[in-house]
Scaffold this motif. Structure first.
Motif, PDB file in Angstrom:
ATOM      1  N   LYS A 150      27.098  21.626  85.051  1.00 21.92           N
ATOM      2  CA  LYS A 150      28.368  21.219  84.454  1.00 21.92           C
ATOM      3  C   LYS A 150      28.222  19.919  83.666  1.00 21.92           C
ATOM      4  O   LYS A 150      28.797  19.776  82.582  1.00 21.92           O
ATOM      5  CB  LYS A 150      29.437  21.053  85.538  1.00 21.92           C
ATOM      6  N   VAL A 151      27.450  18.986  84.200  1.00 20.39           N
ATOM      7  CA  VAL A 151      27.209  17.726  83.479  1.00 20.39           C
ATOM      8  C   VAL A 151      26.499  18.011  82.159  1.00 20.39           C
ATOM      9  O   VAL A 151      26.846  17.455  81.114  1.00 20.39           O
ATOM     10  CB  VAL A 151      26.384  16.738  84.339  1.00 20.39           C
ATOM     11  N   GLY A 152      25.514  18.916  82.213  1.00 23.85           N
ATOM     12  CA  GLY A 152      24.791  19.285  80.994  1.00 23.85           C
ATOM     13  C   GLY A 152      25.702  19.932  79.969  1.00 23.85           C
ATOM     14  O   GLY A 152      25.666  19.594  78.774  1.00 23.85           O
ATOM     15  N   GLU A 153      26.533  20.857  80.428  1.00 22.22           N
ATOM     16  CA  GLU A 153      27.464  21.551  79.526  1.00 22.22           C
ATOM     17  C   GLU A 153      28.438  20.567  78.880  1.00 22.22           C
ATOM     18  O   GLU A 153      28.663  20.604  77.657  1.00 22.22           O
ATOM     19  CB  GLU A 153      28.246  22.612  80.305  1.00 22.22           C
ATOM     20  N   GLU A 154      29.007  19.694  79.706  1.00 24.29           N
ATOM     21  CA  GLU A 154      29.987  18.739  79.179  1.00 24.29           C
ATOM     22  C   GLU A 154      29.319  17.721  78.259  1.00 24.29           C
ATOM     23  O   GLU A 154      29.938  17.253  77.288  1.00 24.29           O
ATOM     24  CB  GLU A 154      30.692  18.014  80.334  1.00 24.29           C
ATOM     25  N   GLY A 155      28.049  17.399  78.526  1.00 22.99           N
ATOM     26  CA  GLY A 155      27.318  16.475  77.669  1.00 22.99           C
ATOM     27  C   GLY A 155      27.110  17.057  76.281  1.00 22.99           C
ATOM     28  O   GLY A 155      27.303  16.371  75.267  1.00 22.99           O
ATOM     29  N   VAL A 156      26.741  18.331  76.244  1.00 24.40           N
ATOM     30  CA  VAL A 156      26.548  19.008  74.961  1.00 24.40           C
ATOM     31  C   VAL A 156      27.869  19.106  74.199  1.00 24.40           C
ATOM     32  O   VAL A 156      27.930  18.842  72.985  1.00 24.40           O
ATOM     33  CB  VAL A 156      25.955  20.417  75.183  1.00 24.40           C
ATOM     34  N   GLU A 157      28.927  19.472  74.909  1.00 28.71           N
ATOM     35  CA  GLU A 157      30.234  19.617  74.261  1.00 28.71           C
ATOM     36  C   GLU A 157      30.755  18.267  73.753  1.00 28.71           C
ATOM     37  O   GLU A 157      31.403  18.193  72.705  1.00 28.71           O
ATOM     38  CB  GLU A 157      31.225  20.239  75.243  1.00 28.71           C
ATOM     39  N   THR A 158      30.447  17.205  74.476  1.00 25.39           N
ATOM     40  CA  THR A 158      30.821  15.858  74.026  1.00 25.39           C
ATOM     41  C   THR A 158      30.083  15.498  72.742  1.00 25.39           C
ATOM     42  O   THR A 158      30.681  14.972  71.789  1.00 25.39           O
ATOM     43  CB  THR A 158      30.508  14.816  75.116  1.00 25.39           C
ATOM     44  N   ALA A 159      28.797  15.798  72.720  1.00 24.41           N
ATOM     45  CA  ALA A 159      27.986  15.500  71.529  1.00 24.41           C
ATOM     46  C   ALA A 159      28.460  16.307  70.325  1.00 24.41           C
ATOM     47  O   ALA A 159      28.545  15.784  69.197  1.00 24.41           O
ATOM     48  CB  ALA A 159      26.515  15.791  71.822  1.00 24.41           C
ATOM     49  N   LEU A 160      28.789  17.569  70.550  1.00 25.66           N
ATOM     50  CA  LEU A 160      29.265  18.420  69.455  1.00 25.66           C
ATOM     51  C   LEU A 160      30.598  17.908  68.899  1.00 25.66           C
ATOM     52  O   LEU A 160      30.808  17.898  67.683  1.00 25.66           O
ATOM     53  CB  LEU A 160      29.419  19.865  69.940  1.00 25.66           C
ATOM     54  N   ALA A 161      31.482  17.494  69.789  1.00 21.12           N
ATOM     55  CA  ALA A 161      32.765  16.962  69.343  1.00 21.12           C
ATOM     56  C   ALA A 161      32.574  15.713  68.489  1.00 21.12           C
ATOM     57  O   ALA A 161      33.304  15.485  67.523  1.00 21.12           O
ATOM     58  CB  ALA A 161      33.648  16.646  70.556  1.00 21.12           C
ATOM     59  N   ALA A 162      31.570  14.906  68.856  1.00 17.56           N
ATOM     60  CA  ALA A 162      31.289  13.692  68.090  1.00 17.56           C
ATOM     61  C   ALA A 162      30.742  14.027  66.699  1.00 17.56           C
ATOM     62  O   ALA A 162      31.108  13.385  65.712  1.00 17.56           O
ATOM     63  CB  ALA A 162      30.300  12.812  68.843  1.00 17.56           C
ATOM     64  N   THR A 163      29.897  15.058  66.629  1.00 18.73           N
ATOM     65  CA  THR A 163      29.280  15.397  65.344  1.00 18.73           C
ATOM     66  C   THR A 163      30.277  15.942  64.343  1.00 18.73           C
ATOM     67  O   THR A 163      30.127  15.749  63.131  1.00 18.73           O
ATOM     68  CB  THR A 163      28.142  16.422  65.530  1.00 18.73           C
ATOM     69  N   ILE A 164      31.322  16.617  64.826  1.00 19.52           N
ATOM     70  CA  ILE A 164      32.323  17.145  63.896  1.00 19.52           C
ATOM     71  C   ILE A 164      33.493  16.161  63.703  1.00 19.52           C
ATOM     72  O   ILE A 164      34.472  16.464  63.043  1.00 19.52           O
ATOM     73  CB  ILE A 164      32.876  18.512  64.375  1.00 19.52           C
ATOM     74  N   ASP A 166      35.811  15.038  65.672  1.00 17.42           N
ATOM     75  CA  ASP A 166      37.104  15.425  66.231  1.00 17.42           C
ATOM     76  C   ASP A 166      37.420  14.465  67.389  1.00 17.42           C
ATOM     77  O   ASP A 166      36.949  14.654  68.516  1.00 17.42           O
ATOM     78  CB  ASP A 166      37.050  16.876  66.732  1.00 17.42           C
ATOM     79  N   LYS A 167      38.209  13.445  67.122  1.00 19.42           N
ATOM     80  CA  LYS A 167      38.438  12.399  68.111  1.00 19.42           C
ATOM     81  C   LYS A 167      39.151  12.910  69.360  1.00 19.42           C
ATOM     82  O   LYS A 167      38.831  12.505  70.483  1.00 19.42           O
ATOM     83  CB  LYS A 167      39.235  11.250  67.488  1.00 19.42           C
ATOM     84  N   GLU A 168      40.141  13.774  69.181  1.00 19.82           N
ATOM     85  CA  GLU A 168      40.868  14.292  70.334  1.00 19.82           C
ATOM     86  C   GLU A 168      39.960  15.129  71.228  1.00 19.82           C
ATOM     87  O   GLU A 168      39.992  15.028  72.453  1.00 19.82           O
ATOM     88  CB  GLU A 168      42.065  15.129  69.876  1.00 19.82           C
ATOM     89  N   GLU A 169      39.145  15.977  70.587  1.00 21.15           N
ATOM     90  CA  GLU A 169      38.214  16.808  71.356  1.00 21.15           C
ATOM     91  C   GLU A 169      37.152  15.938  72.025  1.00 21.15           C
ATOM     92  O   GLU A 169      36.759  16.181  73.167  1.00 21.15           O
ATOM     93  CB  GLU A 169      37.554  17.845  70.443  1.00 21.15           C
ATOM     94  N   LEU A 170      36.704  14.917  71.315  1.00 23.48           N
ATOM     95  CA  LEU A 170      35.705  13.997  71.875  1.00 23.48           C
ATOM     96  C   LEU A 170      36.270  13.295  73.109  1.00 23.48           C
ATOM     97  O   LEU A 170      35.585  13.157  74.124  1.00 23.48           O
ATOM     98  CB  LEU A 170      35.287  12.971  70.822  1.00 23.48           C
ATOM     99  N   LYS A 171      37.520  12.883  73.018  1.00 24.79           N
ATOM    100  CA  LYS A 171      38.167  12.216  74.145  1.00 24.79           C
ATOM    101  C   LYS A 171      38.253  13.159  75.349  1.00 24.79           C
ATOM    102  O   LYS A 171      37.947  12.768  76.490  1.00 24.79           O
ATOM    103  CB  LYS A 171      39.554  11.742  73.720  1.00 24.79           C
ATOM    104  N   ASN A 172      38.654  14.399  75.102  1.00 26.08           N
ATOM    105  CA  ASN A 172      38.772  15.384  76.186  1.00 26.08           C
ATOM    106  C   ASN A 172      37.426  15.702  76.820  1.00 26.08           C
ATOM    107  O   ASN A 172      37.296  15.761  78.047  1.00 26.08           O
ATOM    108  CB  ASN A 172      39.403  16.677  75.652  1.00 26.08           C
ATOM    109  N   GLU A 173      36.422  15.913  75.981  1.00 24.20           N
ATOM    110  CA  GLU A 173      35.086  16.259  76.500  1.00 24.20           C
ATOM    111  C   GLU A 173      34.448  15.071  77.217  1.00 24.20           C
ATOM    112  O   GLU A 173      33.754  15.247  78.228  1.00 24.20           O
ATOM    113  CB  GLU A 173      34.183  16.737  75.359  1.00 24.20           C
ATOM    114  N   ALA A 174      34.691  13.869  76.711  1.00 24.19           N
ATOM    115  CA  ALA A 174      34.142  12.673  77.366  1.00 24.19           C
ATOM    116  C   ALA A 174      34.760  12.494  78.752  1.00 24.19           C
ATOM    117  O   ALA A 174      34.085  12.101  79.710  1.00 24.19           O
ATOM    118  CB  ALA A 174      34.387  11.439  76.505  1.00 24.19           C
ATOM    119  N   ALA A 175      36.060  12.811  78.861  1.00 19.56           N
ATOM    120  CA  ALA A 175      36.730  12.734  80.166  1.00 19.56           C
ATOM    121  C   ALA A 175      36.115  13.743  81.144  1.00 19.56           C
ATOM    122  O   ALA A 175      35.859  13.419  82.311  1.00 19.56           O
ATOM    123  CB  ALA A 175      38.224  12.997  80.004  1.00 19.56           C
ATOM    124  N   ASP A 176      35.872  14.964  80.650  1.00 17.04           N
ATOM    125  CA  ASP A 176      35.237  15.989  81.489  1.00 17.04           C
ATOM    126  C   ASP A 176      33.829  15.551  81.906  1.00 17.04           C
ATOM    127  O   ASP A 176      33.418  15.741  83.058  1.00 17.04           O
ATOM    128  CB  ASP A 176      35.149  17.317  80.738  1.00 17.04           C
TER     129      ASP A 176
END
Length: 208
Positions: A150-164, A166-176
């Motif tokens: 789960k940490v790995g999955e959320e880490g990847v999703e956080t990085a992807l949100a940062a690359t596009i 998307d601040k709201e998505e980045l905030k949500n994924e960083a919280a996860d």
């Protein structure tokens, strides 16, 4: 921690009764305010446990002497005017006589770092809870590999949100990510404070 501090404090300015602020040494949460005379401070330093002078009972008392919710001293110092003491303490149980963690509960719990510390404690409690009682308890039951996944999955999703960008998505994924990282640390019997201690050591020894 030495009794030399007694000589540095301006006792005359406060008529022999020094205000004392007690903070949780991990979260910096303000737990309570009390008062010490020189005798109470000497006792606190000697026993490494907070004692106050009671203005209503006119005697020295140790916090927790009845409830057993003691405050063990980690660090002790004073302010720039030498008329107020600040203590960083490890609390045993609830500090407030009303059963709250802090005597300033309604304000204190709104601070972000206090919330993080309390979330860490809640996660620790979930470690031994029934797996059907919460998502966190179920994660612990599923084991280290699942939590790490789960940490790995959320880490990847956080990085992807940062690359596009998307601040709201980045905030949500960083919280996860942060939540699952706290769970992983607890699974390994580590705390976020141990990680912060390492960061402090690195910060003091290198230029960042």
């Amino acid at each position: 921690m030495s009794e030399d501090i007694l000589k540095e404090l301006d006792w005359q300015k406060v008529n022999g009764l020094m205000p004392v602020i007690v903070q949780d040494y991990e979260s910096a949460e303000v737990l309570m305010l009390g008062y010490m005379n020189e005798e109470a401070l000497k006792k606190s330093i000697k026993e490494k446990r907070v004692s106050f002078f009671s203005r209503t009972k006119n005697r020295i008392w140790t916090k927790g002497e009845t409830s057993k919710n003691f405050l063990d001293i980690v660090e002790l110092g004073f302010d720039c005017d030498k008329d107020t003491i600040l203590i960083l303490a490890k609390a045993h149980g609830q500090t407030c006589h009303n059963g709250d963690i802090s005597c300033f509960e309604e304000v204190s719990k709104k601070a972000n770092l206090v919330f993080l510390a309390r979330l860490s404690r809640l996660i620790k409690e979930r470690k031994t809870a029934d797996e059907n009682s919460s998502y966190t308890a179920r994660l612990f039951k599923e084991g280290t590999k699942r939590i790490a996944q789960k940490v790995g999955e959320e880490g990847v999703e956080t990085a992807l949100a940062a690359t596009i960008k998307d601040k709201e998505e980045l905030k949500n994924e960083a919280a996860d990510l942060l939540f699952h990282l706290l769970v992983l640390l607890e699974d390994a019997n580590l705390s976020i404070n141990e990680v912060l201690e390492l960061l402090k050591q690195r910060n003091s020894s290198t230029k960042r």
